[in-house]
Scaffold this motif. Sequence first.
Motif, PDB file in Angstrom:
ATOM      1  N   SER A  42      -5.620  -2.689  -6.215  1.00  0.00           N
ATOM      2  CA  SER A  42      -5.047  -1.325  -6.532  1.00  0.00           C
ATOM      3  C   SER A  42      -4.477  -1.009  -5.230  1.00  0.00           C
ATOM      4  O   SER A  42      -4.334  -1.670  -4.100  1.00  0.00           O
ATOM      5  N   LEU A  43      -3.289  -0.382  -5.528  1.00  0.00           N
ATOM      6  CA  LEU A  43      -2.635   0.126  -4.503  1.00  0.00           C
ATOM      7  C   LEU A  43      -2.879   1.609  -4.165  1.00  0.00           C
ATOM      8  O   LEU A  43      -2.804   2.325  -4.988  1.00  0.00           O
ATOM      9  N   GLU A  44      -3.314   2.214  -3.138  1.00  0.00           N
ATOM     10  CA  GLU A  44      -3.541   3.607  -2.653  1.00  0.00           C
ATOM     11  C   GLU A  44      -3.005   4.095  -1.395  1.00  0.00           C
ATOM     12  O   GLU A  44      -2.568   3.172  -0.778  1.00  0.00           O
ATOM     13  N   GLU A  45      -2.796   5.420  -1.722  1.00  0.00           N
ATOM     14  CA  GLU A  45      -2.124   6.260  -0.579  1.00  0.00           C
ATOM     15  C   GLU A  45      -2.899   7.452  -0.384  1.00  0.00           C
ATOM     16  O   GLU A  45      -3.287   7.877  -1.325  1.00  0.00           O
ATOM     17  N   SER A  46      -3.204   7.817   1.069  1.00  0.00           N
ATOM     18  CA  SER A  46      -3.809   8.965   1.096  1.00  0.00           C
ATOM     19  C   SER A  46      -3.781   9.396   2.410  1.00  0.00           C
ATOM     20  O   SER A  46      -3.083   8.988   3.492  1.00  0.00           O
ATOM     21  N   ILE A  95     -10.703  -2.510 -10.486  1.00  0.00           N
ATOM     22  CA  ILE A  95     -10.925  -1.370  -9.565  1.00  0.00           C
ATOM     23  C   ILE A  95      -9.952  -0.373  -9.955  1.00  0.00           C
ATOM     24  O   ILE A  95      -8.846  -0.497 -10.448  1.00  0.00           O
ATOM     25  N   THR A  96     -10.568   0.797 -10.015  1.00  0.00           N
ATOM     26  CA  THR A  96      -9.677   1.921 -10.346  1.00  0.00           C
ATOM     27  C   THR A  96      -9.168   2.631  -9.288  1.00  0.00           C
ATOM     28  O   THR A  96      -9.568   2.462  -8.215  1.00  0.00           O
ATOM     29  N   ALA A  97      -8.257   3.686  -9.595  1.00  0.00           N
ATOM     30  CA  ALA A  97      -7.675   4.639  -8.466  1.00  0.00           C
ATOM     31  C   ALA A  97      -8.947   5.412  -8.149  1.00  0.00           C
ATOM     32  O   ALA A  97      -9.825   5.714  -8.739  1.00  0.00           O
ATOM     33  N   PRO A  98      -8.978   5.883  -6.835  1.00  0.00           N
ATOM     34  CA  PRO A  98      -9.979   6.876  -6.564  1.00  0.00           C
ATOM     35  C   PRO A  98     -10.275   8.248  -7.539  1.00  0.00           C
ATOM     36  O   PRO A  98      -9.131   8.758  -7.989  1.00  0.00           O
ATOM     37  N   SER A 126     -10.351  -4.876   1.697  1.00  0.00           N
ATOM     38  CA  SER A 126      -9.137  -3.656   1.994  1.00  0.00           C
ATOM     39  C   SER A 126      -8.253  -3.892   2.945  1.00  0.00           C
ATOM     40  O   SER A 126      -8.613  -4.216   4.081  1.00  0.00           O
ATOM     41  N   PHE A 127      -6.827  -4.172   2.561  1.00  0.00           N
ATOM     42  CA  PHE A 127      -5.719  -4.346   3.710  1.00  0.00           C
ATOM     43  C   PHE A 127      -5.034  -2.938   4.083  1.00  0.00           C
ATOM     44  O   PHE A 127      -4.276  -2.338   3.239  1.00  0.00           O
ATOM     45  N   PRO A 128      -5.106  -2.596   5.404  1.00  0.00           N
ATOM     46  CA  PRO A 128      -4.295  -1.730   5.759  1.00  0.00           C
ATOM     47  C   PRO A 128      -2.728  -1.847   5.550  1.00  0.00           C
ATOM     48  O   PRO A 128      -2.619  -2.927   5.989  1.00  0.00           O
ATOM     49  N   MET A 129      -2.003  -0.759   4.974  1.00  0.00           N
ATOM     50  CA  MET A 129      -0.714  -1.235   4.936  1.00  0.00           C
ATOM     51  C   MET A 129       0.205  -0.506   5.657  1.00  0.00           C
ATOM     52  O   MET A 129       0.009   1.130   5.863  1.00  0.00           O
ATOM     53  N   ALA A 130       1.442  -0.549   6.202  1.00  0.00           N
ATOM     54  CA  ALA A 130       2.578   0.129   6.797  1.00  0.00           C
ATOM     55  C   ALA A 130       3.000   1.357   5.501  1.00  0.00           C
ATOM     56  O   ALA A 130       2.835   1.328   4.501  1.00  0.00           O
ATOM     57  N   HIS A 131       3.410   2.536   6.076  1.00  0.00           N
ATOM     58  CA  HIS A 131       3.535   3.619   5.134  1.00  0.00           C
ATOM     59  C   HIS A 131       4.771   3.064   3.953  1.00  0.00           C
ATOM     60  O   HIS A 131       4.533   3.634   3.080  1.00  0.00           O
ATOM     61  N   ASP A 132       5.539   2.078   4.185  1.00  0.00           N
ATOM     62  CA  ASP A 132       6.340   1.800   3.263  1.00  0.00           C
ATOM     63  C   ASP A 132       6.106   0.451   2.724  1.00  0.00           C
ATOM     64  O   ASP A 132       6.926   0.044   1.753  1.00  0.00           O
TER      65      ASP A 132
END
Length: 327
Positions: free
Chosen positions: A261-265, A311-314, A284-290
Amino acid sequence: PHPLNGHLYGVGGGKAHSWAVGSDGSLTLTSSSDTAGGSAFLELSCDGRWALSASYGAGTLAVLPISPNGALGMATCVKMHSLRLNPTLADRQEGCHPHQIRLDPHTNKWALSCDLGASRVWVYSFDSVTGTLVGEADSPRHLLLPESAGPRHLDFHPSGRWVYILCELDGCLVVCDWDAEVGKLSPKQTLCALAEGIACSRAHHSGNAHVAVSTDGGVVFVSSRTDNVLNRFAVDLTDGTLRRCPGEHASTRGVCPRNFSLEESTSYGAVVRVLNQDSQNVVSFPMAHDWSDHVGEAVVLELLGVCPVVITAPVVLPTSGGSVADC
C-alpha cells in the motif's frame, strides 16, 4: 474500508464479509454473502453502495449490495467467463481466472477486471443504480493481451487518462490510454517490469504481483515475487509513459511480496508498506514526499504464523452519519 459506515470488507471461503470496526480497532463480523466462487479481490464503489468481487477459480465477477447498516446482500449480478484457451499454456492458463476488479474511480461507470487465465482485461459498463455489469463477453471493448501475458492487477492514474496493467506471467507492465467516455483501453507502451537479467517465472506465487500509482501521479510501483523487490518507474506526465527510476529495484526485506500500500499522512509522511507472504512480515519504507526515493530506515513487523496477503488503507472511523458518498 468503507468511506462512510465504519465497516471493513473482505473475501474468503467463497463469500464476502463485513466487519464493524470498533473504536479500539477490533472487528466484529456483521454479515457474509456468497460471491459465486472463491474470490481473490474485492472492490467498493465510491458511493459506498456496492461491493464487486473477482473469483479466480470460478472465473466469475459478482456485484453485491451494501445496505445502509453496512450488511452485504445477495448478488445482484454475476458474470461467468469460459473460453477455449491455448492448451500449451495450461500450466497456469487452463481457464479464465479473473484476479482483480477495479472501478474507474473518477466516473464509477466502468468496471475493469484483469483475467490471468484468458490474458484479457474485461471492461464492463457499471450500472450503479441496479448493481449490474453491462456488456457481453465477446464485446470489442475488452482488451486482449498476448496469450501468455497473464494480467494480474491494474491501477488508474490520478489524472484519469491512463491505466497501468501488470502481467504476472510474462513480467510486463502495459501502459494504456484510457477513454472514460466510451470505456476504451488503448495500449501504447509495454516494458519489462523486472530488473535486467531476471527471467520471469510462470510458477505459482512467483511472478509480478501488485501495481500502484503514487497519489501525485509521478511514480508507478510494482512488486515482483520473482526476485523479491519493489520496482519504481517515473511517469511522463505529458503522455503517461514510463521510464525506470535510478536505483529502482529495492529489496522488500522478505520473500513473496504479494501486496503493498501507498500511504500519506501529515504525521508520518509518505510510506510504502509491503506484505511479504512467505517470510510472514510487513515492511514499511519511509519515502520522500514526491515518492522519488526511500528515506530513513525500513521498519519490519514480524507476523510469525500469519501469511499476509492484503493490506488496507488506514481505517478512519466516521464522525457523522451518511449513507452515500460523492463520486
